[in-house]
Structures are given as structure tokens and as C-alpha cells.
Scaffold this motif. Structure first.
Motif, PDB file in Angstrom:
ATOM      1  N   TRP A 279       0.785  -1.433  -0.085  1.00 36.13           N
ATOM      2  CA  TRP A 279       0.016  -0.046  -0.150  1.00 36.13           C
ATOM      3  C   TRP A 279       0.914   1.255  -0.221  1.00 36.13           C
ATOM      4  O   TRP A 279       1.723   1.392   0.843  1.00 36.13           O
ATOM      5  CB  TRP A 279      -0.857   0.166   1.142  1.00 36.13           C
ATOM      6  N   ALA A 281       0.595   5.083   0.414  1.00 36.97           N
ATOM      7  CA  ALA A 281      -0.403   5.807   0.937  1.00 36.97           C
ATOM      8  C   ALA A 281      -0.049   7.236   0.261  1.00 36.97           C
ATOM      9  O   ALA A 281       1.145   7.582   0.117  1.00 36.97           O
ATOM     10  CB  ALA A 281      -0.331   5.991   2.524  1.00 36.97           C
ATOM     11  N   SER A 287      -6.656  11.631   4.160  1.00 36.95           N
ATOM     12  CA  SER A 287      -7.697  10.575   4.083  1.00 36.95           C
ATOM     13  C   SER A 287      -6.919   9.501   3.766  1.00 36.95           C
ATOM     14  O   SER A 287      -5.763   9.209   3.838  1.00 36.95           O
ATOM     15  CB  SER A 287      -8.517  11.010   2.641  1.00 36.95           C
ATOM     16  N   GLN A 288      -7.644   8.273   3.349  1.00 41.03           N
ATOM     17  CA  GLN A 288      -7.101   7.052   3.190  1.00 41.03           C
ATOM     18  C   GLN A 288      -7.087   6.746   1.735  1.00 41.03           C
ATOM     19  O   GLN A 288      -6.880   5.828   0.970  1.00 41.03           O
ATOM     20  CB  GLN A 288      -8.038   5.893   3.408  1.00 41.03           C
ATOM     21  N   GLU A 305      -8.004  -0.123  -6.614  1.00 38.61           N
ATOM     22  CA  GLU A 305      -8.699  -0.657  -5.677  1.00 38.61           C
ATOM     23  C   GLU A 305      -8.365  -2.244  -6.128  1.00 38.61           C
ATOM     24  O   GLU A 305      -7.869  -2.777  -7.203  1.00 38.61           O
ATOM     25  CB  GLU A 305     -10.154  -0.968  -6.045  1.00 38.61           C
ATOM     26  N   ILE A 327      -1.500  -0.091   8.413  1.00 47.34           N
ATOM     27  CA  ILE A 327      -2.532  -1.060   8.004  1.00 47.34           C
ATOM     28  C   ILE A 327      -2.087  -2.524   8.254  1.00 47.34           C
ATOM     29  O   ILE A 327      -2.717  -3.428   8.090  1.00 47.34           O
ATOM     30  CB  ILE A 327      -2.937  -1.041   6.611  1.00 47.34           C
ATOM     31  N   ASP A 467     -12.198  -3.552   6.832  1.00 52.92           N
ATOM     32  CA  ASP A 467     -12.560  -2.268   6.739  1.00 52.92           C
ATOM     33  C   ASP A 467     -11.575  -1.091   7.080  1.00 52.92           C
ATOM     34  O   ASP A 467     -11.640   0.129   6.669  1.00 52.92           O
ATOM     35  CB  ASP A 467     -13.814  -1.899   7.758  1.00 52.92           C
ATOM     36  N   GLN A 468     -10.626  -1.522   7.855  1.00 55.58           N
ATOM     37  CA  GLN A 468      -9.413  -0.842   8.301  1.00 55.58           C
ATOM     38  C   GLN A 468      -8.446  -0.547   7.066  1.00 55.58           C
ATOM     39  O   GLN A 468      -7.527   0.224   7.335  1.00 55.58           O
ATOM     40  CB  GLN A 468      -8.915  -1.118   9.536  1.00 55.58           C
ATOM     41  N   PRO A 470      -7.595   0.279   3.692  1.00 59.87           N
ATOM     42  CA  PRO A 470      -8.410   1.192   2.338  1.00 59.87           C
ATOM     43  C   PRO A 470      -8.317   0.364   1.117  1.00 59.87           C
ATOM     44  O   PRO A 470      -6.995  -0.008   0.600  1.00 59.87           O
ATOM     45  CB  PRO A 470      -7.342   2.457   2.340  1.00 59.87           C
ATOM     46  N   ASN A 471      -9.501   0.355   0.298  1.00 54.85           N
ATOM     47  CA  ASN A 471      -9.319   0.111  -0.962  1.00 54.85           C
ATOM     48  C   ASN A 471      -8.782  -1.428  -1.278  1.00 54.85           C
ATOM     49  O   ASN A 471      -8.399  -1.899  -2.593  1.00 54.85           O
ATOM     50  CB  ASN A 471      -8.584   1.058  -2.027  1.00 54.85           C
ATOM     51  N   HIS A 473     -10.243  -5.433  -0.893  1.00 51.10           N
ATOM     52  CA  HIS A 473     -11.803  -6.224  -0.569  1.00 51.10           C
ATOM     53  C   HIS A 473     -11.317  -7.625  -0.475  1.00 51.10           C
ATOM     54  O   HIS A 473     -10.735  -8.049  -1.233  1.00 51.10           O
ATOM     55  CB  HIS A 473     -12.569  -5.412  -1.397  1.00 51.10           C
TER      56      HIS A 473
END
Length: 502
Positions: A279, A281, A287-288, A305, A327, A467-468, A470-471, A473
């Protein structure tokens, strides 16, 4: 669809990676492209083919003709409606075929013989009481215990939304051990390839729990449904509602091939295992915001994503590779919870046999085998009874399920040994003799996630952790809902969420 039902997509183009080319990944990728036409969607699959546990083999023989053999599921349910809706969206609904319902029904092995499931009995409920009274599957005490279910107090632990019990405990408490061992147990175990002593009631049979909580018993709930004419289909069923199933003329791989064409060859990369996720950032934003870098032997690629549509163990491994400030803790939490979800292995032995070599060929779709029968097979399905076009008229296709959570040691045998073992079982149960025209052993290792007691809590832990992040799934049959329709539904819902579709 009319214009009002079409989802609204985001105006900004996105780069979306879907990791995993089974049905979960394919359904997610298809609906992502449908809901976000401007997005660039890339699907990665580690193996050389798509479809995961769904595959079909078409075999042409000079002497006998053509055989269509499904290696996994051979049909899907129209309820819940996600699978039939997908076929409609793909424009192939008119190609679907309905099982031959004149042969519908299933049986249970009872003291070495095949006995029909009582007409109108579905999983745990009897919509025709007289059929339960007259069935040879239960003794007189067993029938009396079943009839007494309406007087049994609700399971106290099930009144608390945070508690859970096993399917075996629930059924034993409400209907007795004999109903569990002879009827409900083999039916439920056949669906989930599971140990019902460990199988979560709330994760697999939530509607039954709700019925008891609302009406006090399954008997009272069934009576209420009958008054409201809600059990019309169930009253004409024996174990499953086959008129609510559909298949493809060329097997279930036809769905996979159609999805692949709709997604597009340029959007799919097979033989591309993903090794790690990183990730990046956006340091200029509070923001995330940021991007994901996915790494494979082909190099590193960036996406806005990322969807993990891989089996639980693979998703857990990928989550443990995640690097990126703030994260990693959440990734490790999700990975640990995913790793705690066990999976069972099974083998499907497919035999194409001349009908002349079977002296007691049942007319029904198949049968299940209770654990107490102490046999070496779990269930048998007569695939060509469902769809006669799958093989020559003088043959039948028999699919035999072996292994599962309770007999994993049987899978340690060679393919030849497993086939020989299955021949012996079928000789005793249906009078099969001689040698089959074709034989296949399809092994699905760790392919069936086990929804053990407390499964919903594990899923909640996973979802909170994801949920913690970002992007990133997760879509998987390890979370909730085995079967084709639930998997498609989960993929479609995730695609809506990512696309911002309404």
C-alpha cells in the motif's frame, strides 16, 4: 433492465485488480465492468484456466458417442436469484435447461438399502406429516420423538444473538438422535461436506433458527407457512426443489466461458500468481487515499482498488504480505481469522456406465449416505437422470462423492484405488457390475470451507479488519454462502460497493 434499474457508475476512471479467477472473481470482475464502464479491470489467475472448482469435460468416443462430465457443480439454484439474474445479464438465460423433474427426488441409504426421503421433507421440516409417520427410515420411538418437536422448549442459547450451536446439537435437542442420524444429518452434511457436530447452525440454517424463535417450534412454523400457502413447492419435494434448478447444455463451464468472453481476453491474465501487496499511501492527503502495488513474476503494477477473490488460505497468505504504514496490524488480524476457517477436501468419482450393467438403477436423482451406515462414500448423484442429453441413452453418468470432513484418509489412496473402492460400494447399493466405459477422479483439495460453530463471529472479525484497510476487498465463499448463487450475489454486491453504484 430498464434505465431506472441500471446502476450509476463513478465518473472518474479507476484501475481495479481482481485476484482469483474462480466464480467469485469472475462475477466480481464482470459486474465491475458493467457498473463502471470507464474503469480498467484486470483479473489475475494463478493457474492456466478459469473457473476454480467449476469445470466441464466433453469426451467424444467412437463406439458410444459423447459424454459431458461436470467436475464440480452440475446445476445451480434459481433462488436466491443472483445466478439466474447473471445469466439474464449475460444474455444466456434462454440457453438454460431444466432438470428432468419426472425423476426428481432423492434417497437415503438405510440398513444397506435405498429408501426414498419422505415426500415433502426439506432439510429439517416435514410439510407432509403422514409421510414422516409412514417412512421406514425411523423407528416408532424415533417417529414419536420427531412428532414431539412442537412441545420442545426453544434452545436457550439460541435466544441470544451472539451465541451459536452446532446443527447436530440443534436437531438432537429438537427432534432426537434418530432423526439426526438417519435423515437430517446426511442431508445437511451432503450440502456442506461437513461434520454436523461442528457445523454452525446460525451460519448455515439461520431460517430454521428464526422459525423456532418466532413460532416456538419448526412444526408450528410449518403449520403457519401452510396456512399462508408458502410451502407449496416444498410439499411437492423430497430433499430438494429440483424445478428451481437450471443447467447448461454443455455443462457449467459454459457459464465460465461466457463470463470470460464478457470480461474480455485483454482483461484476464492467467498463469499469473500474485506474490505480494504493498500500500502506497498518499502522503499529501489526510484521508485514506493511495494506490496498491501488486507484485508478480511479471513485475509490479499499481491499482486504485484490489479485490481478493481467492480461497481463504490464499487470501490469508496475501494479507500477510501486505506492507504499508498503519494497515499491517489490520491485515494480520484478517489473515489470522481467515486462517482459522478450516477447509475440507473431497473427490468426485465420475463413472459412465452402460445401464445394462446396473441391476437396481434408481429412478431418482441420487442418494446420500448416513455416517452410521459406515460406508466409504458420502453421496451419489445420477447426473444423466437430471440431464439425459449429457450421455448416450444406453449409459448413465454416476457421480460419487468421497472424503469430506469425516473421511479425509480415503483421499490418500491413488485414483485407481478410489475407483475400485467406489465400484465395490455401488455393486452393493445399486447392483453395478463389470467395468465402466469411462472413469474420472476429480480431486478438490481444501475446496470446501467449513462453517464451524462461531463462524459468524470469525466473519465479523474479518470484515472489521478489512474495513480498516483502504481499497482492499475480500469476496469468498469462506465468509458466507456456499453454492453458485450466493457466490455470485457476493461478487455483485462488492462490485456495486466499489463502483458506487445504486
Amino acid at each position: 433492465m430498464d434505465d431506472k434499474s441500471e446502476p450509476r457508475s463513478r465518473s472518474t476512471a479507476q484501475r481495479i485488480a481482481v485476484i482469483g479467477g474462480g466464480l467469485s472473481g469472475l462475477a466480481t470482475a464482470y459486474y465491475l465492468k458493467r457498473f463502471s464502464p470507464a474503469a480498467t479491470v484486470t483479473l489475475y489467475e494463478s493457474s492456466s484456466r478459469l473457473g476454480g472448482v467449476i469445470d466441464t469435460e466433453r469426451i467424444e468416443t467412437d463406439q458410444h458417442g459423447c459424454f459431458v462430465i461436470d467436475h464440480g457443480a452440475d446445476m445451480f439454484a434459481t433462488e436466491p436469484p443472483a445466478a439466474i439474474e447473471l445469466c439474464r445479464d449475460l444474455g444466456v438465460e434462454d440457453q438454460l435447461i431444466v432438470p428432468d423433474t419426472t425423476r426428481a427426488g432423492a434417497m437415503i441409504v438405510h440398513r444397506g438399502k435405498l429408501v426414498p426421503i419422505p415426500d415433502g421433507f426439506v432439510l429439517m421440516r416435514a410439510t407432509k406429516l403422514w409421510q414422516m409417520v409412514t417412512t421406514p427410515l425411523l423407528s416408532v420411538p424415533g417417529k414419536l420423538r420427531f412428532l414431539a418437536e412442537r412441545f420442545v422448549n426453544s434452545q436457550l442459547s439460541m435466544d441470544d444473538a451472539t451465541d451459536d450451536i452446532s446443527v447436530a446439537e440443534f436437531v438432537r435437542h429438537r427432534m432426537g438422535a434418530e432423526v439426526l442420524d438417519r435423515l437430517v444429518g446426511p442431508l445437511v452434511a451432503g450440502i456442506y461436506t461437513a461434520d454436523i457436530e461442528k457445523l454452525s447452525m446460525k451460519a448455515t440454517m439461520a431460517p430454521m433458527v428464526a422459525m423456532v424463535q418466532k413460532h416456538g417450534s419448526l412444526a408450528q412454523a410449518t403449520l403457519a407457512r401452510r396456512r399462508e400457502d408458502k410451502d407449496r413447492t416444498e410439499r411437492n419435494s423430497a430433499g430438494a426443489r429440483y424445478e428451481k434448478f437450471r443447467g447448461f447444455p454443455n455443462g457449467m463451464k459454459q457459464l465460465i466461458d461466457t463470463l470470460a468472453v464478457a470480461i474480455g481476453e485483454k482483461s484476464i491474465q492467467t498463469e499469473t500468481p500474485i506474490h505480494a501487496l504493498h500500500w502506497n499511501a498518499d502522503q499529501t492527503s489526510h484521508s485514506q487515499a493511495g494506490t496498491w502495488e501488486i507484485r508478480s513474476e511479471r513485475g509490479a503494477e499499481s491499482f486504485d482498488e484490489v479485490v481478493l477473490a481467492t480461497p481463504a488460505a490464499v487470501s490469508a497468505r496475501l494479507l500477510r504480505t501486505v506492507t504499508g504504514e498503519a494497515i499491517q496490524a489490520a491485515s494480520e488480524t484478517a489473515a489470522e481469522a481467515l486462517s482459522s476457517i478450516e477447509s475440507a477436501s473431497t473427490a468426485i468419482v465420475v463413472l459412465c456406465v452402460p445401464k445394462s450393467q446396473i441391476t437396481r438403477l434408481p429412478n431418482q436423482f441420487g442418494f446420500v449416505v448416513p455416517k452410521i451406515e459406515q460406508r466409504k462414500i458420502l453421496a451419489v448423484s445420477f447426473a444423466s437422470h437430471k440431464y439425459p442429453i449429457r450421455c448416450p441413452s444406453d449409459h448413465t453418468i454416476i457421480r460419487v462423492f468421497v472424503g469430506g470432513a469425516l473421511q479425509p484418509e480415503l483421499l490418500e489412496q491413488s485414483d485407481d484405488e478410489i475407483v475400485e473402492m467406489v465400484r465395490g460400494e455401488l455393486a452393493e447399493l445399486i447392483g453395478m457390475t463389470g467395468t465402466e466405459t469411462l472413469a474420472r477422479v476429480v480431486r478438490w483439495n481444501n475446496a470446501m470451507p467449513q462453517y464451524h460453530v462461531g463462524h459468524l463471529k470469525r466473519v465479523e472479525t474479518i470484515r472489521r479488519a478489512m474495513d480498516q484497510i483502504p481499497n482492499l476487498h475480500l469476496v469468498s465463499n469462506a465468509l458466507g454462502g456456499v453454492g453458485i448463487a450466493p457466490v455470485i450475489s457476493a461478487g455483485k454486491a462488492l462490485a456495486r460497493k466499489i463502483s458506487g453504484a445504486s
